[in-house]
Motif scaffolding. Structure first.
Motif, PDB file in Angstrom:
ATOM      1  N   ARG A 176       0.847  -1.210   0.000  1.00  0.00           N
ATOM      2  CA  ARG A 176       0.000   0.000   0.000  1.00  0.00           C
ATOM      3  C   ARG A 176       0.873   1.247   0.000  1.00  0.00           C
ATOM      4  N   ILE A 177       1.953   1.203   0.757  1.00  0.00           N
ATOM      5  CA  ILE A 177       2.866   2.352   0.771  1.00  0.00           C
ATOM      6  C   ILE A 177       3.496   2.532  -0.610  1.00  0.00           C
ATOM      7  N   GLU A 178       3.934   1.435  -1.193  1.00  0.00           N
ATOM      8  CA  GLU A 178       4.525   1.516  -2.536  1.00  0.00           C
ATOM      9  C   GLU A 178       3.538   2.105  -3.530  1.00  0.00           C
ATOM     10  N   ASN A 179       2.280   1.725  -3.403  1.00  0.00           N
ATOM     11  CA  ASN A 179       1.297   2.219  -4.367  1.00  0.00           C
ATOM     12  C   ASN A 179       0.999   3.699  -4.185  1.00  0.00           C
ATOM     13  N   VAL A 180       1.008   4.175  -2.939  1.00  0.00           N
ATOM     14  CA  VAL A 180       0.859   5.617  -2.711  1.00  0.00           C
ATOM     15  C   VAL A 180       2.005   6.358  -3.405  1.00  0.00           C
ATOM     16  N   ILE A 181       3.207   5.827  -3.235  1.00  0.00           N
ATOM     17  CA  ILE A 181       4.379   6.466  -3.847  1.00  0.00           C
ATOM     18  C   ILE A 181       4.266   6.423  -5.374  1.00  0.00           C
ATOM     19  N   ARG A 182       3.882   5.266  -5.885  1.00  0.00           N
ATOM     20  CA  ARG A 182       3.793   5.072  -7.345  1.00  0.00           C
ATOM     21  C   ARG A 182       2.787   6.051  -7.955  1.00  0.00           C
ATOM     22  N   GLU A 183       1.641   6.171  -7.310  1.00  0.00           N
ATOM     23  CA  GLU A 183       0.621   7.091  -7.829  1.00  0.00           C
ATOM     24  C   GLU A 183       1.151   8.521  -7.958  1.00  0.00           C
ATOM     25  N   GLU A 184       1.851   8.959  -6.930  1.00  0.00           N
ATOM     26  CA  GLU A 184       2.319  10.353  -6.958  1.00  0.00           C
ATOM     27  C   GLU A 184       3.492  10.533  -7.913  1.00  0.00           C
ATOM     28  N   MET A 185       4.294   9.501  -8.058  1.00  0.00           N
ATOM     29  CA  MET A 185       5.379   9.578  -9.037  1.00  0.00           C
ATOM     30  C   MET A 185       4.800   9.640 -10.445  1.00  0.00           C
ATOM     31  N   ASP A 186       3.830   8.781 -10.708  1.00  0.00           N
ATOM     32  CA  ASP A 186       3.195   8.788 -12.032  1.00  0.00           C
ATOM     33  C   ASP A 186       2.524  10.134 -12.292  1.00  0.00           C
ATOM     34  N   ALA A 187       1.947  10.717 -11.225  1.00  0.00           N
ATOM     35  CA  ALA A 187       1.222  11.982 -11.385  1.00  0.00           C
ATOM     36  C   ALA A 187       2.135  13.128 -11.823  1.00  0.00           C
ATOM     37  N   ILE A 188       3.419  13.061 -11.480  1.00  0.00           N
ATOM     38  CA  ILE A 188       4.325  14.126 -11.964  1.00  0.00           C
ATOM     39  C   ILE A 188       5.031  13.683 -13.236  1.00  0.00           C
ATOM     40  N   GLY A 189       4.539  12.611 -13.844  1.00  0.00           N
ATOM     41  CA  GLY A 189       5.095  12.205 -15.139  1.00  0.00           C
ATOM     42  C   GLY A 189       6.366  11.390 -15.044  1.00  0.00           C
ATOM     43  N   ALA A 190       6.718  10.952 -13.841  1.00  0.00           N
ATOM     44  CA  ALA A 190       7.891  10.080 -13.727  1.00  0.00           C
ATOM     45  C   ALA A 190       7.500   8.696 -14.241  1.00  0.00           C
ATOM     46  N   GLN A 191       8.431   8.028 -14.910  1.00  0.00           N
ATOM     47  CA  GLN A 191       8.138   6.733 -15.529  1.00  0.00           C
ATOM     48  C   GLN A 191       8.875   5.615 -14.793  1.00  0.00           C
TER      49      GLN A 191
END
Lengths: 588, 588
Positions: B54-69
């Motif tokens: 769940r922590i990883e997914n919170v991080i992933r969502e926000e990384m994706d949101a700033i366009g990080a791949q």
């Protein structure tokens, strides 16, 4: 979700990478899915990681559906558990070993039987806790002697490994069956051709064992199937049918003959048919007995010679012999070895000098077809001479049989009257009944209903998601590029904006947005400037998303082109209906 | 989704594990989230893995949101790239090194700057390709000298590391800012108290650098904040304000005095106030100058002594000194070292023998507070004697200044007139502007608008999801157990069937099913038989799901009890309304 080619971290390559041996490897690199860092060690680029994750999720869903619970072990493991099962030694050069700053021994886990067993021992103590199935999807390491074919045989790779724990054999059978069903659902979903075959248990010991092989010409495994009875097995696991003994009371005496200039089986057969013609049928290679000398080295480092007798029409199959002898290793006799046994006349070695009673004393095991009463042409232990009509049980008695000769298409089925067919495959999954080997070694016991300690029986079930990426690619690619099944593709639809018109980009962007809002993953080639439509089409074909939409010339007439990547079928669809049409295709 | 306690792979423990140093570690083991395999190496059990994901997914969502791949590098890496940046050597004992079967050198990646840099160099070549942000969530390895506190300082751990690539400094500033915003959103979502502080760039070089620290008494990092101006910094990054020089024309001459029996600063101050009282104010420890001798070893193995002068009321802070000297290492002088410098009178070392012009020639660096014109009581380089009124710039001149003295609450803010407060924290995230260090070392250049090659400038951004599990646990636990924030809890609701009645189990199961169908994750304690309601309540409190529902005695009156784990608030809710009520609580 929309991936835009203008910003996606990918570069397609026109040229094949130097080190790519198989088509899937070539295309996965060229299409920008993976990059090599060292032999058998790869980086997953965004497109590759998407395919990998989709495969992992298919596996995870089906594991969860049979009640298996996910956990995650470390990859860096202490030596002790692997010492207890002797695998610290048994793995030889095949594992990565290292020391920490205090000199403690560690390994990078090649497989986690020990860890699973110890964890269950740590947590559970009663039959009431069982059955239990637990799994992980995790990075594993093997220091392969010959990493090859990209992801097909890597040194760092992803594995889903699950284990079942049961209090009795019936429980193990049930756990095995439910994993087998789950695996069938997984392989069906992943969308590639596979076959389930009997397998050699190999390193793991245990009894019942099956492999899921992806059918592929580039596969490292050979399997046979019987169209008559449905028998299917990895050649490593084929037990050669042993014919009934032949009466030999009336057999002619063995007789040694001069056979000059017969260095090969073919030349020997030719000479036999010329000089010693038979009435019933001509001599053939299968009438000859070839004795092959090996040195077998045990885990403790001790070596001994081994002579293997096989019919002259067959080679010793190194993979079958390896499976038979595991964990011991072998190599062919060299000049030095021959020098130690002056009785062995190279090229003319016969049973007379072999076996317990032979002058060399070398252990002599033969193919199961070499049964009592059969008569053979074989070396006479003299240069240029062979012995004919040498009869098993009368003239020589081997020390036993061994599964080592190659298995071939056309061989009789070990189960019935059928004839075997052969093909190659990639090992994608392996399920087997470990039994009590690890539980015994590590002391995993629980109290049964009567309060008595019983040893737990285990099953082991593996799938390689990273290898699956390559195997699926290999099984579906065509001459122009990758061609993903829908369930694992990195995107659902690939939209190409083909033109320089602003209207083209506007319509393409609008379609991408509409699909994304419907929950589809869209790869949108929005590259402007110098990137020609031709380049975009080539990239789309190479990348292999199952549905390619071209927004371009047709736009003037209010249509876009929808193309099925696999079949090549094209269809003009009205712009206004495109989104609905595509959702229909994707959702089936 | 329903997790049933009767089959969930978990065992709660009554007793604390022996090796658990901090509360979060103790509870994560006791509640069955993790198990230790070796120092700093852990297995994630199902509950722990759920929190981690769940922590990883919170991080992933926000990384994706700033366009990080997202992509994924191997953990097993060849030596060469780390050789090019000197980090193969620089990491010393802190990395795990190993060799493959062919003798090739490898390491287990502690961080991947080199790999990211080389990959971008491999794929990209133009300013048009930038800006780019890429990241991975991946297992990393560091051979910590002192792994501690469970997941807080592990040797195998999970990191999200991202890197930004820009063509110029303004681009880097923008990438840095967008990561900083994303990190704020991530830490807000994860639900624990944190502070953003200036950080020492340490191993990475580079300029701007901030840490996200979780506020925690058990944290390894100390940070200071200024309530007046908002300044906040890890003590490693605090630059000691240097006071203005003091005129010393009228200063009294230095004078050596007998100071018998003054082995400590305290005893010296006491003697000074007794024997040499001052008019304006009594002597204090801060009037004395303490000279500490170290041996500093460079990466190339060469060592040299270093004398550090600090005001007597402060210790040298090893972590600050480590940050200052990095990558060189240090250790205090031992007897052998003192033996080499007979001029150094232990306990009475003064500037006279130190520095470029001192008789020992040992390099002498002082705290920035020790400025020209300040007067000090310090060793006279004779046993039992000190010198008073020793004046900087007149009687001695240090070779320079050094950040080594401890920073304390009450110190003046380096930015203004405020007074610093101090607290401890756990480093949860670190963002910094790497600049061109790695791009220079590895040759990452792109063509700019004018067709000229320019070196790319990079940012580096890390978060430790595995450490976050422990830090969040640490920040939210109470005396009875874990107490997860809603966004990271292993389940949304914990239902306890408290009773032996079939009706209780039926109602509890029905509620679990209803919640699951609404998309909630339910942990359902369905254990029958000898497991008492008391045991179930204790387990629920220990496991720490935010909402606990008891189906038990109230059922006769048609109610269930809904309890907020954190506040302890209880509420009776009608059975028929329970599902809706709970969905409301969970969805906020």
């Amino acid at each position: 979700m929309i991936l835009r080619m203008s910003s996606l971290f990918v570069r397609t390559l026109r040229d094949d990478p130097n080190d790519a041996e198989v088509p899937s490897h070539r295309l996965l690199v060229r299409a920008g899915y993976i990059r090599r860092n060292a032999p058998g060690i790869y980086t997953w680029l965004p497109l590759g990681l998407r395919v990998l994750r989709r495969i992992e999720n298919v596996i995870r869903e089906e594991m969860d559906a049979i009640g298996a619970q996910e956990l995650s072990f470390p990859a860096l493991l202490p030596r002790e558990p692997y010492e207890a099962t002797n695998r610290w030694t048994e793995y030889g050069d095949n594992i990565f070993r290292l020391q920490d700053r205090k000199g403690g021994d560690y390994l990078l886990g090649p497989t986690h039987e020990e860890m699973f067993t110890l964890l269950v021992k740590d947590l559970y103590s009663s039959y009431k806790d069982l059955p239990l199935s637990i799994y992980q999807i995790q990075t594993k390491y093997r220091d392969e002697a010959r990493p090859r074919a990209g992801l097909l045989r890597g040194r760092e790779f992803i594995m889903k490994d699950s284990y079942s724990f049961d209090v009795d054999d019936a429980g193990l059978d049930a756990s095995y069956a439910s994993h087998r069903e789950a695996y069938i659902r997984i392989f069906d979903k992943l969308g590639f051709e596979y076959v389930i075959v009997r397998a050699h248990a190999g390193a793991m010991g245990g009894s019942k064992s099956e492999e899921f092989l992806a059918k592929a010409a580039v596969g490292e495994d050979t399997y046979v199937t019987c169209p008559a009875c449905g028998f299917a097995a990895n050649v490593e696991a084929v037990e050669t049918p042993s014919p009934a003994p032949v009466p030999y009371d009336d057999a002619p005496d063995a007789h040694v003959e001069d056979t000059p200039d017969t260095p090969t089986i073919d030349s020997l057969v030719q000479l036999l048919n010329g000089s010693f013609p038979r009435e019933d049928r001509p001599w053939a290679a299968e009438d000859t007995l070839k004795n092959v000398l090996m040195v077998v080295t045990q885990l403790d480092g001790t070596s001994e010679p081994l002579a293997i007798g096989v019919p002259g029409d067959r080679e010793v199959d190194p993979k079958r012999l390896e499976a038979t002898l595991y964990p011991a290793e072998f190599r062919p006799f060299n000049e030095e070895d021959f020098a130690k046994y002056p009785d062995l006349v190279k090229g003319y070695i016969g049973p007379g000098v072999l076996g317990e009673k032979g002058s060399s004393g070398i252990r002599f095991l033969v193919d199961p077809r070499i049964v009592e009463g059969t008569r053979w042409v074989t070396g006479a232990n003299e240069p240029g001479r062979h012995v004919l009509d040498l009869t098993v049980g009368r003239d020589f008695t081997p020390d036993g049989t061994i599964e080592a000769a190659e298995v071939r298409a056309g061989d009789p089925c070990p189960r019935g009257d059928g004839i075997l067919e052969a093909a190659r495959g990639i090992e994608m999954g392996h399920i087997f009944q470990l039994g009590r080997k690890f539980a015994d070694a590590l002391g995993l016991q629980v109290l049964d209903e009567n309060g008595k300690l019983v040893t737990v029986t285990m099953g082991s079930y593996g799938i390689g998601p990273s290898r699956a990426v390559a195997a699926i690619a290999e099984g579906t690619l065509d001459e122009i590029g990758l061609c993903w099944p829908r369930n694992v593709a990195p995107a659902d639809v690939h939209i190409v904006a083909a033109g320089k018109d602003e209207a083209v980009f506007a319509a393409a962007a609008e379609l991408a947005e509409a699909l994304s809002q419907q929950g589809l993953d869209v790869l949108y080639d929005d590259r402007a400037g110098k990137v020609s439509p031709g380049v975009k089409f080539k990239d789309a074909e190479l990348i292999g998303v199952p549905t390619i939409v071209t927004v371009g010339r047709g736009l003037a007439d209010g249509t876009v082109e929808v193309r099925d990547r696999a079949s090549g079928e094209r269809q003009e669809v009205a712009v206004g209906e495109a989104a609905g049409h595509l959702v229909g295709i994707v959702r089936g």
